[in-house]
Scaffold this motif. Structure first.
Motif, PDB file in Angstrom:
ATOM      1  N   LYS A  18       0.844  -1.190   0.000  1.00  0.00           N
ATOM      2  CA  LYS A  18       0.000   0.000   0.000  1.00  0.00           C
ATOM      3  C   LYS A  18       0.882   1.244   0.000  1.00  0.00           C
ATOM      4  CE  LYS A  18      -3.582  -2.301   2.669  1.00  0.00           C
ATOM      5  NZ  LYS A  18      -4.327  -2.308   3.926  1.00  0.00           N
ATOM      6  N   ASN A  19       0.307   2.321  -0.430  1.00  0.00           N
ATOM      7  CA  ASN A  19       0.957   3.638  -0.393  1.00  0.00           C
ATOM      8  C   ASN A  19       2.236   3.726  -1.216  1.00  0.00           C
ATOM      9  OD1 ASN A  19      -1.073   4.477   1.427  1.00  0.00           O
ATOM     10  ND2 ASN A  19       0.081   3.636   3.120  1.00  0.00           N
ATOM     11  N   GLN A  20       2.263   3.057  -2.350  1.00  0.00           N
ATOM     12  CA  GLN A  20       3.456   3.121  -3.209  1.00  0.00           C
ATOM     13  C   GLN A  20       3.716   4.548  -3.697  1.00  0.00           C
ATOM     14  OE1 GLN A  20       5.904   1.246  -3.579  1.00  0.00           O
ATOM     15  NE2 GLN A  20       5.407  -0.847  -4.109  1.00  0.00           N
ATOM     16  N   ARG A  21       2.648   5.323  -3.899  1.00  0.00           N
ATOM     17  CA  ARG A  21       2.837   6.713  -4.336  1.00  0.00           C
ATOM     18  C   ARG A  21       3.583   7.516  -3.273  1.00  0.00           C
ATOM     19  NH1 ARG A  21      -2.923   8.450  -7.030  1.00  0.00           N
ATOM     20  NH2 ARG A  21      -2.770   7.080  -8.819  1.00  0.00           N
ATOM     21  N   GLU A  22       3.193   7.321  -2.026  1.00  0.00           N
ATOM     22  CA  GLU A  22       3.842   8.033  -0.924  1.00  0.00           C
ATOM     23  C   GLU A  22       5.290   7.579  -0.778  1.00  0.00           C
ATOM     24  OE1 GLU A  22       3.852  10.798   2.260  1.00  0.00           O
ATOM     25  OE2 GLU A  22       2.509  10.487   0.587  1.00  0.00           O
ATOM     26  N   ILE A  23       5.531   6.285  -0.920  1.00  0.00           N
ATOM     27  CA  ILE A  23       6.890   5.750  -0.854  1.00  0.00           C
ATOM     28  C   ILE A  23       7.726   6.334  -1.983  1.00  0.00           C
ATOM     29  CG2 ILE A  23       8.280   3.648  -1.080  1.00  0.00           C
ATOM     30  CD1 ILE A  23       5.901   2.156   0.255  1.00  0.00           C
ATOM     31  N   LEU A  24       7.153   6.388  -3.169  1.00  0.00           N
ATOM     32  CA  LEU A  24       7.850   6.953  -4.330  1.00  0.00           C
ATOM     33  C   LEU A  24       8.183   8.420  -4.088  1.00  0.00           C
ATOM     34  CD1 LEU A  24       8.845   6.654  -7.260  1.00  0.00           C
ATOM     35  CD2 LEU A  24       6.533   7.219  -7.990  1.00  0.00           C
ATOM     36  N   ARG A  25       7.234   9.161  -3.526  1.00  0.00           N
ATOM     37  CA  ARG A  25       7.457  10.580  -3.257  1.00  0.00           C
ATOM     38  C   ARG A  25       8.555  10.786  -2.217  1.00  0.00           C
ATOM     39  NH1 ARG A  25       6.073  14.419   0.252  1.00  0.00           N
ATOM     40  NH2 ARG A  25       4.839  13.060   1.564  1.00  0.00           N
ATOM     41  N   LEU A  26       8.556   9.965  -1.180  1.00  0.00           N
ATOM     42  CA  LEU A  26       9.524  10.139  -0.098  1.00  0.00           C
ATOM     43  C   LEU A  26      10.908   9.595  -0.430  1.00  0.00           C
ATOM     44  CD1 LEU A  26       7.255   9.225   2.930  1.00  0.00           C
ATOM     45  CD2 LEU A  26       8.096  11.498   2.326  1.00  0.00           C
ATOM     46  N   LEU A  27      10.957   8.459  -1.096  1.00  0.00           N
ATOM     47  CA  LEU A  27      12.239   7.795  -1.335  1.00  0.00           C
ATOM     48  C   LEU A  27      12.772   7.943  -2.758  1.00  0.00           C
ATOM     49  CD1 LEU A  27      11.598   4.465   0.586  1.00  0.00           C
ATOM     50  CD2 LEU A  27      12.733   6.511   1.416  1.00  0.00           C
ATOM     51  N   GLY A  28      11.899   8.299  -3.679  1.00  0.00           N
ATOM     52  CA  GLY A  28      12.330   8.444  -5.058  1.00  0.00           C
ATOM     53  C   GLY A  28      12.194   7.179  -5.878  1.00  0.00           C
ATOM     54  N   SER A  29      11.788   6.079  -5.250  1.00  0.00           N
ATOM     55  CA  SER A  29      11.540   4.842  -5.978  1.00  0.00           C
ATOM     56  C   SER A  29      10.528   4.007  -5.202  1.00  0.00           C
ATOM     57  CB  SER A  29      12.832   4.036  -6.160  1.00  0.00           C
ATOM     58  OG  SER A  29      13.338   3.632  -4.909  1.00  0.00           O
ATOM     59  N   LYS A  30       9.858   3.115  -5.915  1.00  0.00           N
ATOM     60  CA  LYS A  30       8.874   2.253  -5.270  1.00  0.00           C
ATOM     61  C   LYS A  30       9.571   1.168  -4.459  1.00  0.00           C
ATOM     62  CE  LYS A  30       5.118   2.829  -8.546  1.00  0.00           C
ATOM     63  NZ  LYS A  30       4.188   2.134  -9.440  1.00  0.00           N
ATOM     64  N   LEU A  31       8.869   0.643  -3.473  1.00  0.00           N
ATOM     65  CA  LEU A  31       9.396  -0.441  -2.661  1.00  0.00           C
ATOM     66  C   LEU A  31       9.220  -1.753  -3.408  1.00  0.00           C
ATOM     67  CD1 LEU A  31      10.538  -1.516   0.015  1.00  0.00           C
ATOM     68  CD2 LEU A  31       8.203  -1.628   0.865  1.00  0.00           C
TER      69      LEU A  31
END
Length: 108
Positions: A18-31
């Protein structure tokens, strides 16, 4: 020793994050669990060596894949405050919307 040693790539790919968009925004890449698992495998020399960092990552990865059934996520005090503020804002927005609706009705 390593909990994720016997997992397959299909097991890893089956987990929805869940929250891949937020992860992408914070880390610069998806988990990616596959990438994380491959990194644990690489650090531990194909799960043969005990490496502290790899063991920690392995435990976290396993928890994501097979969470404990009784494990409940505890809300921190800061998170509770944020949740309460969000509810208060939503109440204010609903009240404002009702007031606007009533003002429109009275004008007609």
């Amino acid at each position: 020793m390593y909990k994720t040693e016997n997992l397959t790539l299909d097991d890893l790919k089956a987990v929805k994050i869940k929250n891949q968009r937020e992860i992408l925004r914070l880390l610069g890449s998806k988990l990616s669990l596959v990438t994380a698992w491959e990194e644990v495998k690489r650090l531990s020399n194909n799960f043969k060596n005990k490496v502290t960092e790899a063991l920690k990552a392995d435990a976290l990865l396993y928890e994501l894949i097979k969470p404990k059934k009784d494990a409940k996520v505890k809300e921190t005090q800061a998170q509770a405050r944020i949740r309460i503020r969000e509810r208060e804002r939503m109440r204010k927005i609903k009240i404002l919307a009702l007031e606007l609706e009533m003002a429109n009705i009275n004008q007609k």
